[in-house]
Write an enzyme that holds these catalytic residues in place. Structure first.
Site, PDB file in Angstrom:
ATOM      1  N   GLY A   1       9.015 -33.101  -2.574  1.00 59.26           N
ATOM      2  CA  GLY A   1       8.630 -34.490  -2.367  1.00 59.26           C
ATOM      3  C   GLY A   1       9.727 -35.449  -2.786  1.00 59.26           C
ATOM      4  CD  GLN A   2       9.115 -40.995  -1.296  1.00 55.85           C
ATOM      5  OE1 GLN A   2       9.988 -41.854  -1.197  1.00 55.85           O
ATOM      6  NE2 GLN A   2       7.838 -41.299  -1.330  1.00 55.85           N
ATOM      7  CG  LEU A   3       9.343 -37.781  -9.196  1.00 54.13           C
ATOM      8  CD1 LEU A   3      10.394 -38.801  -9.609  1.00 54.13           C
ATOM      9  CD2 LEU A   3       8.018 -38.051  -9.920  1.00 54.13           C
TER      10      LEU A   3
ATOM     11  CE1 TYR B   1      -2.554 -40.518  -4.505  1.00 50.62           C
ATOM     12  CE2 TYR B   1      -2.601 -42.902  -4.786  1.00 50.62           C
ATOM     13  CZ  TYR B   1      -1.956 -41.686  -4.943  1.00 50.62           C
ATOM     14  OH  TYR B   1      -0.724 -41.644  -5.547  1.00 50.62           O
TER      15      TYR B   1
ATOM     16  CE  LYS C   1      -1.760 -39.035  -8.888  1.00 47.63           C
ATOM     17  NZ  LYS C   1      -0.833 -37.875  -9.028  1.00 47.63           N
TER      18      LYS C   1
END
Length: 285
Positions: free
Chosen positions: A10-12, A126, A130
């Site tokens: 992923g991005q991170l 979402y 979380k």
């Protein structure tokens, strides 16, 4: 230390992999679903034991905010249950965990930046999943750190910056929401802060991290186009009501970063400074 990174594609996760190369003190195990299914508690426990893992950075999540409204089961597995499995497995070894969370745990009715001790009130699947993930990690791992972030973008994966660059080149006019306020976060800056926490040691608790400053999606888009030299596309401000989505977004989700800055002695760049760096990489300017 042996450090497990989940969601490495992923991005991170991708930004973490770049920074790991300069860290000779620790060994990193970068995994995504092909290497480790984090919805399988037994597989996690086995991996942690086999590789003598000392700490976990959970970058994996179900992040398709609108799709989550109709895909609650998978969203819950990835965002709520999987973090619990990771936390339990690492706590058994006396290790630490960093869980990445989101501004969506708030309903966005504030008018001043959210601090870590304010009441949460998610209004989407979402955000709700979380928040449960946060609770599970803090309950099951004694050395756990939750970092809430917002409006994440990078040179990797799909994100708002890449979309606006593409649309800015394709279209003569764009309508972008102006009445949702937050702060863009360059994933590289978040990854750098996570590496600082690994180096200095995890101080348990909840923290907020984004870049400095505030913006609307409209402001963000104008800056993206300006930095990329896109002049042929007119950007119009529109209301949230003009662009209905399955999931409700927080209207105001600016995060107060005082705690993480003081705990780790870090300075955080302004969002436009970091955006300029990212756009430069994406456009090779």
């Amino acid at each position: 230390m042996n450090v497990l990174i989940t969601g490495c594609n992923g991005q991170l996760g991708n930004e973490m992999q770049l920074l790991e190369q300069a860290d000779s003190n620790n060994k990193y195990f970068n995994t995504d679903v092909a290497e480790l299914d984090i919805t399988n508690a037994d597989a996690i426990r086995q991996f942690v034991e086999d590789n003598q893992i000392d700490g976990i950075v959970n970058c994996a999540a179900y992040t398709a905010v609108d799709k989550a409204e109709s895909d609650e089961e998978l969203c819950r597995k990835l965002n709520a249950e999987a973090p619990a499995y990771l936390a339990h497995a690492i706590d058994e070894r006396g290790g630490w965990m960093i869980q990445v969370s989101t501004d969506y745990v708030f309903d966005g009715t504030n008018h001043t930046p959210y601090t870590e001790d304010e009441d949460t009130c998610p209004n989407s699947v979402y955000g709700s999943t979380k928040l449960v993930g946060e609770f599970n990690v803090l309950k099951l791992c004694r050395r756990a750190m939750v970092i809430r972030t917002a409006w994440l973008y990078s040179t990797f994966g799909n994100n708002f910056v890449k979309t606006m660059l593409r649309l800015g080149r394709e279209k003569s006019e764009l309508g972008v929401i102006f009445d949702q306020i937050g702060t863009p976060t360059y994933a590289r800056d978040l990854a750098t802060t996570i590496m600082t926490a690994i180096e200095k040691g995890v101080v348990p608790g909840i923290y907020h991290f984004s870049n400095e400053g505030v913006a609307s999606w409209y402001d963000f888009t104008l800056a993206i186009h300006r930095l990329a030299g896109i002049e042929s596309c007119r950007v119009r401000p529109i209301h949230t009501a003009d662009y209905p989505t399955p999931a409700t977004r927080p209207h105001y989700s600016v995060l107060d970063k005082t705690k993480i800055k003081q705990t780790y002695g870090i300075e955080i760049p302004h969002w436009e400074t970091s955006l300029a760096e990212c756009v430069r990489k994406l456009t090779n300017n």
